[in-house]
Design a protein around this motif. Structure first.
Motif, PDB file in Angstrom:
ATOM      1  N   LEU A   1      41.980  27.560  55.512  1.00  0.00           N
ATOM      2  CA  LEU A   1      43.231  27.447  54.772  1.00  0.00           C
ATOM      3  C   LEU A   1      43.101  28.035  53.379  1.00  0.00           C
ATOM      4  O   LEU A   1      42.150  27.748  52.659  1.00  0.00           O
ATOM      5  CB  LEU A   1      43.671  25.984  54.678  1.00  0.00           C
ATOM      6  CG  LEU A   1      43.865  25.241  55.997  1.00  0.00           C
ATOM      7  CD1 LEU A   1      44.401  23.850  55.736  1.00  0.00           C
ATOM      8  CD2 LEU A   1      44.803  26.003  56.922  1.00  0.00           C
ATOM      9  N   GLY A   2      44.083  28.855  53.007  1.00  0.00           N
ATOM     10  CA  GLY A   2      44.106  29.440  51.682  1.00  0.00           C
ATOM     11  C   GLY A   2      43.066  30.522  51.476  1.00  0.00           C
ATOM     12  O   GLY A   2      43.017  31.169  50.440  1.00  0.00           O
TER      13      GLY A   2
ATOM     14  N   MET B   1      49.449  44.445  51.802  1.00  0.00           N
ATOM     15  CA  MET B   1      50.365  43.611  52.575  1.00  0.00           C
ATOM     16  C   MET B   1      50.065  42.132  52.330  1.00  0.00           C
ATOM     17  O   MET B   1      48.915  41.724  52.279  1.00  0.00           O
ATOM     18  CB  MET B   1      50.211  43.925  54.061  1.00  0.00           C
ATOM     19  CG  MET B   1      51.295  43.325  54.927  1.00  0.00           C
ATOM     20  SD  MET B   1      51.150  43.923  56.636  1.00  0.00           S
ATOM     21  CE  MET B   1      52.863  44.234  56.995  1.00  0.00           C
ATOM     22  N   LEU B   2      51.128  41.370  52.154  1.00  0.00           N
ATOM     23  CA  LEU B   2      50.972  39.926  51.983  1.00  0.00           C
ATOM     24  C   LEU B   2      50.507  39.301  53.288  1.00  0.00           C
ATOM     25  O   LEU B   2      50.921  39.722  54.372  1.00  0.00           O
ATOM     26  CB  LEU B   2      52.300  39.311  51.545  1.00  0.00           C
ATOM     27  CG  LEU B   2      52.801  39.782  50.183  1.00  0.00           C
ATOM     28  CD1 LEU B   2      54.227  39.323  49.952  1.00  0.00           C
ATOM     29  CD2 LEU B   2      51.892  39.273  49.072  1.00  0.00           C
ATOM     30  N   LYS B   3      49.669  38.272  53.170  1.00  0.00           N
ATOM     31  CA  LYS B   3      49.103  37.636  54.352  1.00  0.00           C
ATOM     32  C   LYS B   3      49.472  36.167  54.394  1.00  0.00           C
ATOM     33  O   LYS B   3      49.352  35.461  53.398  1.00  0.00           O
ATOM     34  CB  LYS B   3      47.583  37.787  54.356  1.00  0.00           C
ATOM     35  CG  LYS B   3      47.125  39.222  54.529  1.00  0.00           C
ATOM     36  CD  LYS B   3      45.630  39.295  54.689  1.00  0.00           C
ATOM     37  CE  LYS B   3      45.198  40.686  55.066  1.00  0.00           C
ATOM     38  NZ  LYS B   3      44.598  41.429  54.003  1.00  0.00           N
TER      39      LYS B   3
ATOM     40  N   ILE C   1      49.771  32.687  51.556  1.00  0.00           N
ATOM     41  CA  ILE C   1      50.464  31.420  51.796  1.00  0.00           C
ATOM     42  C   ILE C   1      49.930  30.799  53.079  1.00  0.00           C
ATOM     43  O   ILE C   1      49.547  31.512  54.013  1.00  0.00           O
ATOM     44  CB  ILE C   1      52.001  31.596  51.878  1.00  0.00           C
ATOM     45  CG1 ILE C   1      52.711  30.236  51.842  1.00  0.00           C
ATOM     46  CG2 ILE C   1      52.398  32.433  53.095  1.00  0.00           C
ATOM     47  CD1 ILE C   1      54.189  30.312  51.532  1.00  0.00           C
ATOM     48  N   THR C   2      49.888  29.476  53.096  1.00  0.00           N
ATOM     49  CA  THR C   2      49.493  28.721  54.279  1.00  0.00           C
ATOM     50  C   THR C   2      50.699  27.895  54.722  1.00  0.00           C
ATOM     51  O   THR C   2      51.283  27.171  53.918  1.00  0.00           O
ATOM     52  CB  THR C   2      48.304  27.793  53.971  1.00  0.00           C
ATOM     53  OG1 THR C   2      47.199  28.583  53.525  1.00  0.00           O
ATOM     54  CG2 THR C   2      47.898  26.998  55.204  1.00  0.00           C
ATOM     55  N   VAL C   3      51.074  28.048  55.988  1.00  0.00           N
ATOM     56  CA  VAL C   3      52.214  27.320  56.550  1.00  0.00           C
ATOM     57  C   VAL C   3      51.668  26.348  57.591  1.00  0.00           C
ATOM     58  O   VAL C   3      50.962  26.757  58.517  1.00  0.00           O
ATOM     59  CB  VAL C   3      53.229  28.291  57.194  1.00  0.00           C
ATOM     60  CG1 VAL C   3      54.432  27.540  57.730  1.00  0.00           C
ATOM     61  CG2 VAL C   3      53.660  29.365  56.192  1.00  0.00           C
TER      62      VAL C   3
ATOM     63  N   VAL D   1      55.399  40.592  56.053  1.00  0.00           N
ATOM     64  CA  VAL D   1      54.223  39.746  55.860  1.00  0.00           C
ATOM     65  C   VAL D   1      53.315  39.868  57.087  1.00  0.00           C
ATOM     66  O   VAL D   1      53.788  39.834  58.218  1.00  0.00           O
ATOM     67  CB  VAL D   1      54.638  38.266  55.650  1.00  0.00           C
ATOM     68  CG1 VAL D   1      53.408  37.379  55.445  1.00  0.00           C
ATOM     69  CG2 VAL D   1      55.599  38.134  54.475  1.00  0.00           C
ATOM     70  N   ASN D   2      52.038  40.006  56.842  1.00  0.00           N
ATOM     71  CA  ASN D   2      51.049  40.054  57.916  1.00  0.00           C
ATOM     72  C   ASN D   2      50.700  38.610  58.276  1.00  0.00           C
ATOM     73  O   ASN D   2      50.109  37.896  57.464  1.00  0.00           O
ATOM     74  CB  ASN D   2      49.818  40.818  57.428  1.00  0.00           C
ATOM     75  CG  ASN D   2      48.749  40.930  58.491  1.00  0.00           C
ATOM     76  OD1 ASN D   2      48.836  40.311  59.549  1.00  0.00           O
ATOM     77  ND2 ASN D   2      47.738  41.709  58.211  1.00  0.00           N
TER      78      ASN D   2
END
Length: 152
Positions: free
Chosen positions: A50-51, A5-7, A56-58, A35-36
């Motif tokens: 971060l990262g 799963m994408l995080k 991805i970091t929002v 997305v998790n």
């Protein structure tokens, strides 16, 4: 089976609650797109996170200040540390809330864009700028979050 799963990590700074509302809405849309999501107030986050293990970091901050751009007060010290973030070649997306009647409308987003470019973060889409009440921009937020989700 391995978890593929994408995080995503969403970090926001909020004073009036608007940026938190937007962050929660983005999180919901991203979750719906498989997305998790880990969502954190900037006061509970370090730049070292971060990262780190996230696809991805929002980042989201409201803009304050009449004479210059001021970040939401909790976000300011975090921003000052962003040079230490390991975001080079990592995917990032940026959003912010503001009031277009002010000269520096969503200026915090502009500063975040400059910072990401400087440290090599890869912005996946145009940053989201919310004018005033987020509930009036609900579909725009949904569309943006879906775009971010599909770019991971």
């Amino acid at each position: 089976l391995e978890d593929i799963m994408l995080k995503a990590l969403i970090v926001y700074g909020t004073t009036t609650g608007n940026t938190e509302i937007v962050a929660e809405q983005i999180s919901g849309i991203m979750e719906n797109n498989g997305v998790n999501v880990t969502i954190k107030n900037v006061t509970d986050t370090t730049v070292a996170e971060l990262g780190n293990g996230f696809d991805i970091t929002v980042l989201g901050s409201s803009t304050w200040g009449e004479d210059s751009v001021e970040f939401q007060e909790d976000f300011e010290p975090f921003f000052e540390e962003l040079d230490k973030a390991e975001l080079k070649d990592k995917k990032v997306a940026l959003f912010g809330c503001g009031d277009s009647s002010y000269e520096y409308y969503c200026g915090a987003v502009d500063l975040l864009e400059e910072k990401m470019d400087a440290i090599g973060g890869k912005r996946v889409n145009d940053s989201l700028r919310i004018d005033g009440d987020p509930s009036e921009s609900s579909s725009e937020i949904d569309d943006w979050a879906a775009e971010v989700s599909s770019s991971i």
